[in-house]
Design an enzyme around this catalytic site. Structure first.
Site, short mmCIF file in Angstrom:
data_model
loop_
_atom_site.label_atom_id
_atom_site.label_comp_id
_atom_site.label_asym_id
_atom_site.label_seq_id
_atom_site.Cartn_x
_atom_site.Cartn_y
_atom_site.Cartn_z
N LYS A 148 0.83 -1.22 0.00
CA LYS A 148 0.00 0.00 0.00
C LYS A 148 0.86 1.26 0.00
CE LYS A 148 -1.99 -0.86 3.86
NZ LYS A 148 -1.13 -2.04 4.14
N THR A 149 1.78 1.32 0.95
CA THR A 149 2.63 2.52 1.06
C THR A 149 3.54 2.65 -0.15
OG1 THR A 149 2.56 2.42 3.48
CG2 THR A 149 4.34 3.70 2.49
N ASP A 193 -0.98 8.55 4.56
CA ASP A 193 -0.63 7.15 4.82
C ASP A 193 -1.22 6.69 6.14
OD1 ASP A 193 0.59 4.74 4.06
OD2 ASP A 193 2.36 5.15 5.28
N GLU A 194 -1.42 5.38 6.28
CA GLU A 194 -1.96 4.76 7.50
C GLU A 194 -3.25 5.45 7.95
OE1 GLU A 194 -0.82 2.05 8.36
OE2 GLU A 194 1.27 1.97 7.77
N GLN A 223 -6.11 4.42 8.52
CA GLN A 223 -6.96 3.73 9.50
C GLN A 223 -6.75 4.25 10.92
OE1 GLN A 223 -4.36 2.23 8.01
NE2 GLN A 223 -3.04 1.53 9.68
N CYS A 254 0.10 -20.62 2.70
CA CYS A 254 -0.27 -21.43 1.52
C CYS A 254 0.07 -20.77 0.20
CB CYS A 254 -1.76 -21.77 1.57
SG CYS A 254 -2.83 -20.37 1.16
N CYS A 267 -6.72 -19.90 5.62
CA CYS A 267 -5.71 -20.13 6.66
C CYS A 267 -6.04 -19.35 7.93
CB CYS A 267 -4.32 -19.75 6.14
SG CYS A 267 -3.70 -20.89 4.87
#
Length: 202
Positions: free
Chosen positions: A29-30, A95-96, A98, A155, A187
């Site tokens: 993402k970054t 950025d970030e 959230q 996996c 998973c």
């Protein structure tokens, strides 16, 4: 025709827009955010970059990807600061996302309405697979949403969530590969089943 397309591109840029880059940890993402911001600078656009002050994992100020690519940024505590610090900017990088407050949604809308290109990167879900902070609403209002994927370390499928590998139930725990691993849906669900079937020591 070429001149028309060039002018049309400038017109669309001046209208403002919101772009969201989302996914799990270690998905790039970054890296993608930095790539777009550097291209904007090459195009002679004025770029301002911001990150939450809480994120000091790699640098107090710079936005840094897991692959150690970096770009200078301004740490801020509140989304409202963006409205005060972006008057001259053509492009605003965040950025970030959230980790920001819910007010970020309205702020990004306002910036786009002012004609700015707003590029946002952030986790779409927390370590439990729950939509994270303002990210779902940002995805809803964005003109463009890019979902990037890490690779499941168990996996090799596309990762779904940032699985926390340490015993800590707090929603926000800053960390890297020692604390998180990208897992696909299968998973991740299997891991939850395995843990629920493991006897707890009294």
């Amino acid at each position: 025709m070429e001149k028309y397309e060039e002018n049309r591109g400038r017109e669309l840029f001046s209208r403002g827009r919101i772009e969201v880059i989302c996914g799990s940890m270690f998905s790039g993402k970054t890296e993608e955010l930095i790539r777009r911001l550097k291209r904007a600078r090459i195009a002679k656009q004025k770029v301002e970059i911001f990150k939450p002050a809480i994120d000091t994992r790699y640098s107090e100020e710079d936005v840094v990807s897991h692959d150690s690519n970096a770009i200078a940024s301004t740490p801020i505590d509140s989304s409202t600061s963006l409205l005060l610090m972006t008057d001259e900017a053509d492009v605003v990088g965040i950025d970030e996302a959230q980790f920001f407050d819910e007010g970020l949604v309205g702020v990004c809308n306002e910036l786009a309405n002012r004609g700015k290109r707003v590029i946002i990167a952030g986790l779409d879900m927390d370590f439990k697979g729950v939509p994270f902070g303002p990210m779902p609403a940002l995805c809803a209002i964005a003109e463009d949403v890019t979902k990037v994927h890490a690779i499941c370390v168990r996996c090799g499928d596309l990762a779904y969530v940032s699985h926390r590998t340490i015993a800590d139930e707090r929603r926000v725990v800053l960390g890297e590969k020692a604390e998180y691993e990208p897992l696909c849906r299968h998973c991740y669900e299997q891991d939850k089943k395995d843990k629920s079937n493991t006897p707890h020591n009294l």
